[in-house]
Motif scaffolding. Sequence first.
Motif, short mmCIF file in Angstrom:
data_model
loop_
_atom_site.label_atom_id
_atom_site.label_comp_id
_atom_site.label_asym_id
_atom_site.label_seq_id
_atom_site.Cartn_x
_atom_site.Cartn_y
_atom_site.Cartn_z
N ALA A 1 49.14 29.04 38.58
CA ALA A 1 49.34 30.14 37.62
C ALA A 1 48.22 31.16 37.74
O ALA A 1 48.46 32.36 37.81
N LEU A 2 46.98 30.67 37.75
CA LEU A 2 45.84 31.58 37.84
C LEU A 2 45.83 32.31 39.18
O LEU A 2 45.56 33.51 39.24
N GLY A 3 46.14 31.58 40.25
CA GLY A 3 46.20 32.21 41.56
C GLY A 3 47.24 33.32 41.62
O GLY A 3 47.00 34.40 42.18
N THR A 4 48.38 33.07 41.01
CA THR A 4 49.44 34.09 40.96
C THR A 4 48.96 35.32 40.20
O THR A 4 49.15 36.45 40.64
N LEU A 5 48.33 35.08 39.06
CA LEU A 5 47.83 36.21 38.26
C LEU A 5 46.73 36.98 38.97
O LEU A 5 46.70 38.21 38.93
N LEU A 6 45.84 36.27 39.64
CA LEU A 6 44.72 36.93 40.31
C LEU A 6 45.16 37.78 41.50
O LEU A 6 44.53 38.78 41.82
N LEU B 1 42.79 43.69 37.81
CA LEU B 1 41.58 43.15 37.19
C LEU B 1 40.34 43.92 37.64
O LEU B 1 40.16 44.19 38.82
N SER B 2 39.51 44.25 36.67
CA SER B 2 38.25 44.93 36.98
C SER B 2 37.21 43.90 37.42
O SER B 2 37.39 42.69 37.24
N ASP B 3 36.09 44.38 37.96
CA ASP B 3 35.00 43.48 38.31
C ASP B 3 34.50 42.74 37.07
O ASP B 3 34.16 41.55 37.15
N ASP C 1 34.32 38.77 36.49
CA ASP C 1 33.06 38.13 36.10
C ASP C 1 33.26 37.24 34.88
O ASP C 1 32.73 36.12 34.81
N ARG C 2 34.03 37.71 33.89
CA ARG C 2 34.30 36.90 32.69
C ARG C 2 35.10 35.66 33.05
O ARG C 2 34.83 34.57 32.55
N LEU C 3 36.07 35.82 33.94
CA LEU C 3 36.84 34.66 34.38
C LEU C 3 35.96 33.65 35.11
O LEU C 3 36.07 32.44 34.89
N GLN C 4 35.08 34.16 35.96
CA GLN C 4 34.15 33.28 36.67
C GLN C 4 33.25 32.52 35.69
O GLN C 4 33.00 31.33 35.84
N ALA C 5 32.79 33.21 34.66
CA ALA C 5 31.95 32.57 33.64
C ALA C 5 32.73 31.47 32.91
O ALA C 5 32.19 30.40 32.63
N LEU C 6 34.00 31.72 32.61
CA LEU C 6 34.82 30.70 31.96
C LEU C 6 35.01 29.48 32.87
O LEU C 6 34.98 28.34 32.41
N ILE C 7 35.16 29.73 34.16
CA ILE C 7 35.30 28.63 35.12
C ILE C 7 34.01 27.82 35.17
O ILE C 7 34.04 26.58 35.18
#
Length: 115
Positions: free
Chosen positions: A81-86, A93-95, A99-105
């Motif tokens: 799901a995330l791969g499809t969205l990304l 998606l902005s940088d 960055d926020r998604l990376q922080a959540l990961i």
Amino acid sequence: MDVAYRQGTITAADLERQLGGNPSNSTVRTQLRVLEQRGYLVRIEQEGPHAFRPAKPRQNAALAAMQRFLQTFVDGSVEMALGTLLTAKEADLSDEDLDRLQALIEVAKKEKSKE
């Protein structure tokens, strides 16, 4: 449901005024009954027109909807799901978003390592 979450309680007349496409009152009332039967809305006992409120807090309902989405469309795979969205051009998606998604990961990894 969005109207119910924004307002807290709704009646058929409230919903009819806010929906686009000029739905009939009977259509709106039918939809409210269906949402009540499915457990999304709870009828509030009051004088006058029937009023409804969401049965669950918005976050709980969102999680349940997300779980149904994952099972229905990507065989339960959060990664898919995330791969499809990304990778979707429509995501735009902005940088900062990335960055926020990376922080959540990173937070999820730390929480997982504590288990």
